[in-house]
Scaffold this active site. Structure first.
Site, PDB file in Angstrom:
ATOM      1  N   HIS A 136      32.811  49.373  33.174  1.00 13.28           N
ATOM      2  CA  HIS A 136      33.968  48.347  33.078  1.00 13.28           C
ATOM      3  C   HIS A 136      34.437  48.164  31.793  1.00 13.28           C
ATOM      4  O   HIS A 136      34.913  47.138  31.761  1.00 13.28           O
ATOM      5  CB  HIS A 136      32.941  47.196  33.522  1.00 13.28           C
ATOM      6  CG  HIS A 136      32.119  46.936  34.734  1.00 13.28           C
ATOM      7  ND1 HIS A 136      32.700  47.384  35.956  1.00 13.28           N
ATOM      8  CD2 HIS A 136      30.763  47.245  34.804  1.00 13.28           C
ATOM      9  CE1 HIS A 136      31.797  47.404  37.059  1.00 13.28           C
ATOM     10  NE2 HIS A 136      30.477  47.433  36.112  1.00 13.28           N
ATOM     11  N   ARG A 150      44.134  35.543  26.429  1.00 12.88           N
ATOM     12  CA  ARG A 150      44.309  35.773  25.162  1.00 12.88           C
ATOM     13  C   ARG A 150      45.178  37.195  25.235  1.00 12.88           C
ATOM     14  O   ARG A 150      45.536  37.366  26.247  1.00 12.88           O
ATOM     15  CB  ARG A 150      42.873  36.320  24.363  1.00 12.88           C
ATOM     16  CG  ARG A 150      42.196  37.449  25.216  1.00 12.88           C
ATOM     17  CD  ARG A 150      40.853  38.037  24.639  1.00 12.88           C
ATOM     18  NE  ARG A 150      39.990  38.644  25.593  1.00 12.88           N
ATOM     19  CZ  ARG A 150      40.214  39.964  26.012  1.00 12.88           C
ATOM     20  NH1 ARG A 150      41.321  40.608  25.645  1.00 12.88           N
ATOM     21  NH2 ARG A 150      39.496  40.430  26.799  1.00 12.88           N
ATOM     22  N   GLU A 199      30.319  38.897  45.057  1.00  8.37           N
ATOM     23  CA  GLU A 199      31.565  39.132  45.673  1.00  8.37           C
ATOM     24  C   GLU A 199      31.412  40.349  46.386  1.00  8.37           C
ATOM     25  O   GLU A 199      30.677  41.267  46.161  1.00  8.37           O
ATOM     26  CB  GLU A 199      32.502  39.443  44.604  1.00  8.37           C
ATOM     27  CG  GLU A 199      33.086  38.185  43.831  1.00  8.37           C
ATOM     28  CD  GLU A 199      34.195  38.681  42.848  1.00  8.37           C
ATOM     29  OE1 GLU A 199      34.395  40.013  42.454  1.00  8.37           O
ATOM     30  OE2 GLU A 199      34.877  37.729  42.081  1.00  8.37           O
ATOM     31  N   LYS A 221      33.850  32.328  35.916  1.00 10.92           N
ATOM     32  CA  LYS A 221      34.361  33.010  37.178  1.00 10.92           C
ATOM     33  C   LYS A 221      34.376  32.066  38.453  1.00 10.92           C
ATOM     34  O   LYS A 221      35.136  32.171  39.217  1.00 10.92           O
ATOM     35  CB  LYS A 221      33.593  34.238  37.018  1.00 10.92           C
ATOM     36  CG  LYS A 221      33.861  35.247  36.150  1.00 10.92           C
ATOM     37  CD  LYS A 221      33.157  36.502  36.194  1.00 10.92           C
ATOM     38  CE  LYS A 221      33.924  37.685  35.354  1.00 10.92           C
ATOM     39  NZ  LYS A 221      33.541  37.369  34.051  1.00 10.92           N
TER      40      LYS A 221
END
Length: 493
Positions: free
Chosen positions: A234, A291, A199, A115
């Protein structure tokens, strides 16, 4: 490629095998000891046992999978999703063994799997990113200073991870160090790397992703968006396309950013660029999944394209089947994930034998399943039973069609989330398209199974089975389903 090994199990392995069959390609399944009689193992042309039940001793053993491919004469390996699908070392090892890896370049998997690194790459490419900190300095004092600078609420995210592991929402400064320690501990356990990034936390965003595809000839396209905002911890539960939040202008801007994100790393094969869409129309890069996605069927239903076929053709070195201007969408499509779990009991995963199983039928109704009647839901793997996908002329039609299909779905022997999904499809805010990432927390925080919905589903399934049985008798066709083969029973609540 004339023979492909699928380095996966369950519904994704079955899904890939279907396309291989249509293309005249032989298939090899790999299976753990408890999966040797599973649906994907039964469906393949060949099956190789690769170890005991725990995934780390079987499906995560890269060397055993590569050896299985070589011993059976497979030309390529399709990783599916999950397990080793985003493992750069596995992709390198497959190609080093002289086999085709049906996926992107190993170095791109490695880059986009971080990330931190991927966010830096997006900034260089001019793709919008969420304000935050993704530097290498990881001591708690420095991270705390950065957090104060960003402001609260904020999100702590494991740089190496996904699936919500190593992720914490922090609403106030006095909770930061405690949540940071927990996130780093979880990241270490899950990924062997405690690096985190910070973030700004968007309070009511939508989760929008774009399907992208690249080939070795420099061609790069998108196949429109998918909205995946309905999530629990999530993990996505319901996906649809197109998004109810999308306008032609916004779609154009987000698609351009998605293609730029893939283009800046010369991406090949299937990938998904994920964004967070804020209430004011601003959007930010979240991550790129290197993917095929679990929710790829809704894109296939919308566009009429077989994405697994596209993957294989690109891996063969062929150009993309279509140019951007040739790709179009038709109607609306929606997918729900059918899990063996008990939503009324904290979504506790369920295990047991599926003693009765009937999939819904209908025009533009698709079921991607990895089980059949008599199969076992074990403790060792993800409890997803199937994906139910429908397409229709518009969203209202799709919602109605999906409700009817869920009501027809018969699964007996384990508890499932079907009644929970039916409840979502009846909820007014959902029907109006008001779906954001806090949707379940806002509308289903205290969910309890609706006995009426369960009874309705059971009644409709029984009625459908009765009709099918009568039709089969009249046509002289043997009828064999759980309703005719099981002894007397009654539904329980």
């Amino acid at each position: 490629m004339k023979k492909i090994l699928i380095a996966n199990r369950g519904e994704i392995a079955v899904r890939i095998m279907k396309t291989c069959r249509e293309m005249g390609i032989g298939t090899v399944a790999v299976a753990s000891e408890v999966d040797m009689a599973a649906k994907h193992a039964r469906m393949a042309d060949e099956v190789v046992c690769i170890g005991p039940a725990p995934a780390i001793e079987s499906y995560l053993r890269a060397e055993a999978i590569i050896e299985a491919a070589k011993s059976t004469g497979a030309d390529g390996i399709h990783p599916g999703f999950g397990f080793l699908s985003e493992n750069a070392e596995f992709a390198k090892a497959v190609r080093a063994a002289g086999l085709v890896f049906i996926g992107p370049q190993a170095e791109v998997i490695e880059l986009m799997g971080s990330k931190q690194a991927s966010k830096r790459e997006m900034i260089r490419a001019g793709v919008p990113v969420v304000p935050g900190y993704n530097g290498d300095k990881q001591d708690p004092e420095h991270l705390s200073e950065q957090a104060e600078s960003i402001g609260f609420p904020l999100l702590i995210k494991a740089s190496a991870g996904g699936g919500g592991k190593g992720m914490r929402i922090v609403h106030a400064a006095d909770r930061f160090l405690e949540e940071l320690e927990a996130a780093k501990r979880e990241a270490t356990a899950a990924f062997g790397d405690d690096t985190v990034l910070l973030e700004k936390y968007l309070t009511r965003p939508r989760h929008i992703e774009f399907q992208v595809f690249g080939d070795e000839h420099g061609n790069l396209v998108h196949l429109f968006e998918r909205e995946c905002s309905i999530q629990r911890r999530h993990q996505k539960i319901l996906e649809e396309t197109p998004s109810t939040a999308m306008t032609p202008e916004l779609r154009g801007r987000m698609a351009e950013a998605a293609v730029a994100a893939a283009g800046c790393v010369s991406y090949t094969n299937a990938g998904t660029v994920e964004f967070m869409l804020d209430e004011d129309g601003s959007f930010y890069f979240l991550e790129m999944n290197t993917r095929l996605q679990v929710e790829h069927p809704i894109t296939e239903m919308l566009t009429g394209q077989d994405l697994v076929r596209w993957q294989i053709e690109v891996a063969r070195g062929n150009p993309l089947p279509l140019r951007q201007e040739e790709i179009s969408g038709r109607g609306h499509s929606m997918e729900v994930r059918i899990y063996a779990e008990d939503p009324a009991n904290g979504f506790l995963p369920q295990t047991g034998t599926i003693v009765g199983y009937h999939e819904p039928q209908g025009l533009d109704v698709r079921v991607d399943s990895g089980v059949a009647q008599g199969d076992e839901i074990s403790i060792y793997y993800d409890p997803m039973i199937a994906k139910l996908v429908v397409r229709g002329a518009d969203r209202r039609t799709v919602c109605e069609k999906l409700r009817n299909a869920l009501a027809e779905y018969g699964i007996h022997g384990v508890r499932t989330n079907i009644a929970f999904l039916l409840a979502i499809l009846e909820e007014p805010h959902f029907l109006k398209g008001e779906t954001r990432t806090d949707y379940l927390a806002e509308h289903f925080a205290d969910y309890r199974a609706d006995d009426g919905l369960i009874d309705q589903a059971l009644a409709l399934t029984a009625l459908g089975a009765s009709g099918r049985k009568a039709n089969s008798r009249e046509g002289g066709v043997a009828f064999n389903d759980p309703w005719s083969s099981l002894p007397a029973w009654r539904g329980t609540k």
